[in-house]
Design an enzyme around this catalytic site. Sequence first.
Site, PDB file in Angstrom:
ATOM      1  CD  GLU A  60      10.907  -0.033  -1.287  1.00 17.83           C
ATOM      2  OE1 GLU A  60      10.030  -0.807  -1.699  1.00 17.83           O
ATOM      3  OE2 GLU A  60      11.249   0.035  -0.084  1.00 17.83           O
ATOM      4  CG  HIS A 129      -0.321   1.807  -0.689  1.00 18.59           C
ATOM      5  ND1 HIS A 129      -0.340   1.949   0.680  1.00 18.59           N
ATOM      6  CD2 HIS A 129       0.530   0.783  -0.940  1.00 18.59           C
ATOM      7  CE1 HIS A 129       0.451   1.050   1.235  1.00 18.59           C
ATOM      8  NE2 HIS A 129       0.992   0.324   0.276  1.00 18.59           N
TER       9      HIS A 129
END
Length: 325
Positions: A60, A129
Amino acid sequence: MKTIQFRQAIAEAMTEEMRRDESIYLMGEEVAEYNGAYKASKGMLDEFGPDRVLDTPISELGFAGIGVGSAMNGNRPIIEFMTFNFALVGIDQIINNAAKIRQMSGGQFNCPIVFRGPTGSAGQLAATHSQAFESWFANCPGLKVVVPSNPNDAKGLLKMAIRDDDPVIFMESEQMYGDKGEVPEGEYTIPLGVAEIKREGKDVTIVSFGKIIKEAYKAADELEKEGISCEIIDLRTVKPMDREAILKSVKKTNRLIVLEEAWPFGNVATEITYLVQSEAFDYLDAPVIKINTADTPAPYSPVLLEEWIPNYKDVVKAVKKVLYK
């Protein structure tokens, strides 16, 4: 009007904008060959080819940085994070480069880039998450933060986000990609920074955004059976925030509840509470109540998760409290 899924609304927005402007491209993990981790870019590789729909390594920081650099040089990238939890790996590029480059370059560079992907919890995905970072990004000057709650808003807002000349954080939900809703057949956009009254009411204002607003709708249906009328405002854009819409509603109903899927300390609801007490205090007939998750990491256990995340029963209880019932 046509009825489509949330994921289709996202794909249509990106596809239509990429047809309109060749400087726009999509980049992220599994966006191309796999048609997107949530199938939100289905068919785009076939139409636009590998030069404009790019699969990336699991990095990322790397592809966020590539996107920022290309935006500074005339492109308009859409960067998809498989989840905004993973954006933490690339947050230096978002906060220190994308958000600041216009000011730090004295206006010589702008950064027309969209960072998009799921936010918040999505069931039993555990603590790392299941995090909502809307208030984190909204805290940073230079970023706009958009959180749609239905297919119509998602498409119209995403098209405007792509056209914006500044960086936009566009936050979705894994649990909403399959939601269906009506969307206009033709071209349309929705301006950033404009909230919408989703349900008119007179007794209490409920402000929310994103998927958690569904709990407000459930609560309003239950309360209506008891003769209680709830006005529900969907912020749609967290930053810039439609402050006038909130104040106008509170001045009508005299009561406010803010429902947000986020930890309770220093969040969007906190900002709204300050806004109302500073600019509409004399209109309040009860203290403002904000409903958030528990002040813990998201649990994996389904029993604990149900207790951790707000639901319509919490909203019903809060409404009755501000109405002194």
